[in-house]
Motif scaffolding. Structure first.
Motif, PDB file in Angstrom:
ATOM      1  N   GLU A  71       0.836  -1.118   0.155  1.00  0.00           N
ATOM      2  CA  GLU A  71       0.126   0.133  -0.092  1.00  0.00           C
ATOM      3  C   GLU A  71       0.972   1.347  -0.083  1.00  0.00           C
ATOM      4  O   GLU A  71       1.612   1.499   0.786  1.00  0.00           O
ATOM      5  CB  GLU A  71      -0.985  -0.200   1.070  1.00  0.00           C
ATOM      6  CG  GLU A  71      -1.877   1.066   1.128  1.00  0.00           C
ATOM      7  CD  GLU A  71      -2.967   0.866   0.075  1.00  0.00           C
ATOM      8  OE1 GLU A  71      -3.384   1.921  -0.545  1.00  0.00           O
ATOM      9  OE2 GLU A  71      -3.377  -0.240  -0.159  1.00  0.00           O
ATOM     10  N   GLY A  72       0.891   2.088  -0.877  1.00  0.00           N
ATOM     11  CA  GLY A  72       1.441   3.262  -0.921  1.00  0.00           C
ATOM     12  C   GLY A  72       3.056   3.144  -1.717  1.00  0.00           C
ATOM     13  O   GLY A  72       3.812   4.076  -1.887  1.00  0.00           O
ATOM     14  N   LEU A  73       3.016   2.122  -2.327  1.00  0.00           N
ATOM     15  CA  LEU A  73       4.446   1.666  -3.319  1.00  0.00           C
ATOM     16  C   LEU A  73       4.149   2.711  -4.392  1.00  0.00           C
ATOM     17  O   LEU A  73       3.247   2.766  -5.055  1.00  0.00           O
ATOM     18  CB  LEU A  73       4.038   0.228  -3.819  1.00  0.00           C
ATOM     19  CG  LEU A  73       5.541  -0.247  -4.175  1.00  0.00           C
ATOM     20  CD1 LEU A  73       6.664  -0.361  -3.129  1.00  0.00           C
ATOM     21  CD2 LEU A  73       5.299  -1.855  -4.745  1.00  0.00           C
ATOM     22  N   ARG A  74       5.432   3.187  -4.962  1.00  0.00           N
ATOM     23  CA  ARG A  74       5.506   4.130  -5.719  1.00  0.00           C
ATOM     24  C   ARG A  74       5.650   3.063  -7.293  1.00  0.00           C
ATOM     25  O   ARG A  74       6.221   2.060  -7.159  1.00  0.00           O
ATOM     26  CB  ARG A  74       6.598   5.020  -5.726  1.00  0.00           C
ATOM     27  CG  ARG A  74       6.770   5.784  -4.634  1.00  0.00           C
ATOM     28  CD  ARG A  74       7.970   6.489  -4.385  1.00  0.00           C
ATOM     29  NE  ARG A  74       8.776   7.182  -5.574  1.00  0.00           N
ATOM     30  CZ  ARG A  74       8.042   8.236  -6.021  1.00  0.00           C
ATOM     31  NH1 ARG A  74       7.310   9.252  -5.486  1.00  0.00           N
ATOM     32  NH2 ARG A  74       8.606   8.748  -7.073  1.00  0.00           N
ATOM     33  N   PRO A  75       5.005   3.629  -8.167  1.00  0.00           N
ATOM     34  CA  PRO A  75       5.043   2.944  -9.738  1.00  0.00           C
ATOM     35  C   PRO A  75       6.659   2.827 -10.013  1.00  0.00           C
ATOM     36  O   PRO A  75       6.790   1.670 -10.605  1.00  0.00           O
ATOM     37  CB  PRO A  75       4.155   3.848 -10.395  1.00  0.00           C
ATOM     38  CG  PRO A  75       3.256   4.554  -9.739  1.00  0.00           C
ATOM     39  CD  PRO A  75       4.081   5.043  -8.308  1.00  0.00           C
ATOM     40  N   SER A  76       7.392   3.564  -9.694  1.00  0.00           N
ATOM     41  CA  SER A  76       8.794   3.555 -10.073  1.00  0.00           C
ATOM     42  C   SER A  76       9.495   2.465  -9.415  1.00  0.00           C
ATOM     43  O   SER A  76      10.296   1.706  -9.965  1.00  0.00           O
ATOM     44  CB  SER A  76       9.541   4.909 -10.102  1.00  0.00           C
ATOM     45  OG  SER A  76       9.547   5.220  -8.663  1.00  0.00           O
ATOM     46  N   THR A  77       9.110   2.254  -8.383  1.00  0.00           N
ATOM     47  CA  THR A  77       9.361   0.854  -7.270  1.00  0.00           C
ATOM     48  C   THR A  77       9.065  -0.217  -8.112  1.00  0.00           C
ATOM     49  O   THR A  77       9.877  -1.202  -7.856  1.00  0.00           O
ATOM     50  CB  THR A  77       9.139   1.193  -5.876  1.00  0.00           C
ATOM     51  OG1 THR A  77       9.519   2.479  -5.568  1.00  0.00           O
ATOM     52  CG2 THR A  77       9.666  -0.034  -4.925  1.00  0.00           C
ATOM     53  N   LEU A  78       7.574  -0.351  -8.265  1.00  0.00           N
ATOM     54  CA  LEU A  78       7.091  -1.573  -8.850  1.00  0.00           C
ATOM     55  C   LEU A  78       7.886  -1.808 -10.205  1.00  0.00           C
ATOM     56  O   LEU A  78       8.240  -3.032 -10.656  1.00  0.00           O
ATOM     57  CB  LEU A  78       5.830  -1.301  -9.064  1.00  0.00           C
ATOM     58  CG  LEU A  78       5.168  -2.587  -9.791  1.00  0.00           C
ATOM     59  CD1 LEU A  78       5.166  -3.842  -8.946  1.00  0.00           C
ATOM     60  CD2 LEU A  78       3.564  -2.112 -10.188  1.00  0.00           C
ATOM     61  N   ASP A  79       8.034  -0.903 -11.143  1.00  0.00           N
ATOM     62  CA  ASP A  79       8.812  -0.961 -12.036  1.00  0.00           C
ATOM     63  C   ASP A  79      10.302  -1.327 -12.153  1.00  0.00           C
ATOM     64  O   ASP A  79      10.833  -2.402 -12.728  1.00  0.00           O
ATOM     65  CB  ASP A  79       8.903   0.504 -13.142  1.00  0.00           C
ATOM     66  CG  ASP A  79       9.694   0.429 -14.417  1.00  0.00           C
ATOM     67  OD1 ASP A  79       9.095  -0.573 -15.216  1.00  0.00           O
ATOM     68  OD2 ASP A  79      10.365   1.134 -14.667  1.00  0.00           O
ATOM     69  N   GLY A  80      10.924  -0.950 -10.886  1.00  0.00           N
ATOM     70  CA  GLY A  80      12.137  -1.203 -10.785  1.00  0.00           C
ATOM     71  C   GLY A  80      12.390  -2.694 -10.334  1.00  0.00           C
ATOM     72  O   GLY A  80      13.211  -3.496 -10.802  1.00  0.00           O
ATOM     73  N   VAL A  81      11.566  -3.346  -9.558  1.00  0.00           N
ATOM     74  CA  VAL A  81      11.572  -4.621  -9.073  1.00  0.00           C
ATOM     75  C   VAL A  81      11.113  -5.456 -10.136  1.00  0.00           C
ATOM     76  O   VAL A  81      11.671  -6.579 -10.466  1.00  0.00           O
ATOM     77  CB  VAL A  81      10.748  -4.979  -7.879  1.00  0.00           C
ATOM     78  CG1 VAL A  81       9.139  -4.747  -8.198  1.00  0.00           C
ATOM     79  CG2 VAL A  81      11.203  -6.217  -7.233  1.00  0.00           C
ATOM     80  N   LEU A  82      10.285  -5.125 -11.132  1.00  0.00           N
ATOM     81  CA  LEU A  82       9.936  -5.823 -12.577  1.00  0.00           C
ATOM     82  C   LEU A  82      11.088  -6.017 -13.150  1.00  0.00           C
ATOM     83  O   LEU A  82      11.417  -7.029 -13.901  1.00  0.00           O
ATOM     84  CB  LEU A  82       8.723  -5.319 -13.042  1.00  0.00           C
ATOM     85  CG  LEU A  82       7.499  -5.607 -12.220  1.00  0.00           C
ATOM     86  CD1 LEU A  82       6.142  -4.818 -13.109  1.00  0.00           C
ATOM     87  CD2 LEU A  82       7.090  -6.837 -11.761  1.00  0.00           C
ATOM     88  N   ARG A  83      11.739  -4.940 -13.543  1.00  0.00           N
ATOM     89  CA  ARG A  83      12.927  -4.874 -14.346  1.00  0.00           C
ATOM     90  C   ARG A  83      14.056  -5.827 -13.644  1.00  0.00           C
ATOM     91  O   ARG A  83      14.749  -6.417 -14.386  1.00  0.00           O
ATOM     92  CB  ARG A  83      13.644  -3.450 -14.507  1.00  0.00           C
ATOM     93  CG  ARG A  83      12.458  -2.306 -15.367  1.00  0.00           C
ATOM     94  CD  ARG A  83      13.115  -1.217 -15.366  1.00  0.00           C
ATOM     95  NE  ARG A  83      12.098  -0.411 -16.077  1.00  0.00           N
ATOM     96  CZ  ARG A  83      11.715  -0.071 -17.499  1.00  0.00           C
ATOM     97  NH1 ARG A  83      12.673  -0.908 -18.374  1.00  0.00           N
ATOM     98  NH2 ARG A  83      10.948   0.610 -18.119  1.00  0.00           N
ATOM     99  N   LEU A  84      14.179  -5.625 -12.343  1.00  0.00           N
ATOM    100  CA  LEU A  84      15.267  -6.472 -11.763  1.00  0.00           C
ATOM    101  C   LEU A  84      14.925  -8.148 -11.995  1.00  0.00           C
ATOM    102  O   LEU A  84      15.950  -8.744 -12.306  1.00  0.00           O
ATOM    103  CB  LEU A  84      15.432  -6.279 -10.172  1.00  0.00           C
ATOM    104  CG  LEU A  84      16.296  -7.306  -9.364  1.00  0.00           C
ATOM    105  CD1 LEU A  84      17.460  -7.212  -9.576  1.00  0.00           C
ATOM    106  CD2 LEU A  84      16.052  -6.816  -8.004  1.00  0.00           C
ATOM    107  N   ARG A  85      13.639  -8.257 -11.845  1.00  0.00           N
ATOM    108  CA  ARG A  85      13.430  -9.906 -12.116  1.00  0.00           C
ATOM    109  C   ARG A  85      13.589 -10.308 -13.656  1.00  0.00           C
ATOM    110  O   ARG A  85      13.932 -11.277 -13.867  1.00  0.00           O
ATOM    111  CB  ARG A  85      11.796  -9.932 -11.867  1.00  0.00           C
ATOM    112  CG  ARG A  85      11.020 -11.102 -12.326  1.00  0.00           C
ATOM    113  CD  ARG A  85      11.303 -12.193 -11.502  1.00  0.00           C
ATOM    114  NE  ARG A  85      10.548 -13.482 -11.824  1.00  0.00           N
ATOM    115  CZ  ARG A  85      11.096 -14.332 -12.517  1.00  0.00           C
ATOM    116  NH1 ARG A  85      11.992 -14.201 -13.179  1.00  0.00           N
ATOM    117  NH2 ARG A  85      10.059 -15.394 -12.777  1.00  0.00           N
TER     118      ARG A  85
END
Length: 164
Positions: A71-85
């Motif tokens: 809850e409250g996660l930034r879209p850029s953080t989500l994008d970063g973890v998806l790119r890391l994956r």
């Protein structure tokens, strides 16, 4: 439309968006692409990408430090973890999100910039091989910086990752 059908349709839409690329997965149909994410939205996208999470309290409530919340996660953080994956091809398990119990600050867990990810042989090798070692943090954690300025701190039990 039934609740089950609505959920299935939403998951299918998220999956198709993920197949188009991680950066478009959460921005494609959001009204405000930079607005913080809600738990269900972030959790669905992470799940569809094969990113798992664990919680010592088996919960997702942001106010409980034993939960793992998005809850409250930034879209850029989500994008970063998806790119890391995608780049690492490692199985990722998130052990800390935006829940209480982390240090405060402008680039903190609470502000949606940080995630804790459990270490693995694959992830440890990827970070050490692909990112630049900068120095040690005050608590002794080794720091690695990515080309796009994300910061990986190898704490005792997890990688503390700041996505900028």
């Amino acid at each position: 439309m039934s609740t089950r059908l609505t959920v299935m349709t939403g998951c299918a839409t998220a999956f198709l968006a993920l197949m188009a690329g991680p950066a478009q997965a959460w921005t494609h149909d959001r009204k405000t692409p930079s607005a913080p994410l809600h738990q269900q939205e972030a959790g669905s996208l992470l799940h569809a990408a094969g990113v798992r999470w664990t919680s010592s309290g088996h919960c997702t409530r942001r106010r409980n430090p034993h939960c793992t919340s998005f809850e409250g996660l930034r879209p850029s953080t989500l994008d970063g973890v998806l790119r890391l994956r995608e780049a690492s091809r490692c199985g990722l398990v998130i052990s800390g999100g935006t829940e209480r119990g982390h240090a405060h600050g402008p680039y903190s867990h609470g502000s949606g910039h940080k995630l804790d990810i459990l270490p693995s042989r694959c992830l440890n090798h990827f970070v050490r091989r692909h990112y630049h070692r900068v120095h040690r943090r005050g608590d002794g954690a080794a720091l690695y910086r990515t080309a796009d300025r994300n910061l990986f701190a190898r704490e005792r039990s997890h990688w503390d990752i700041t996505f900028v």
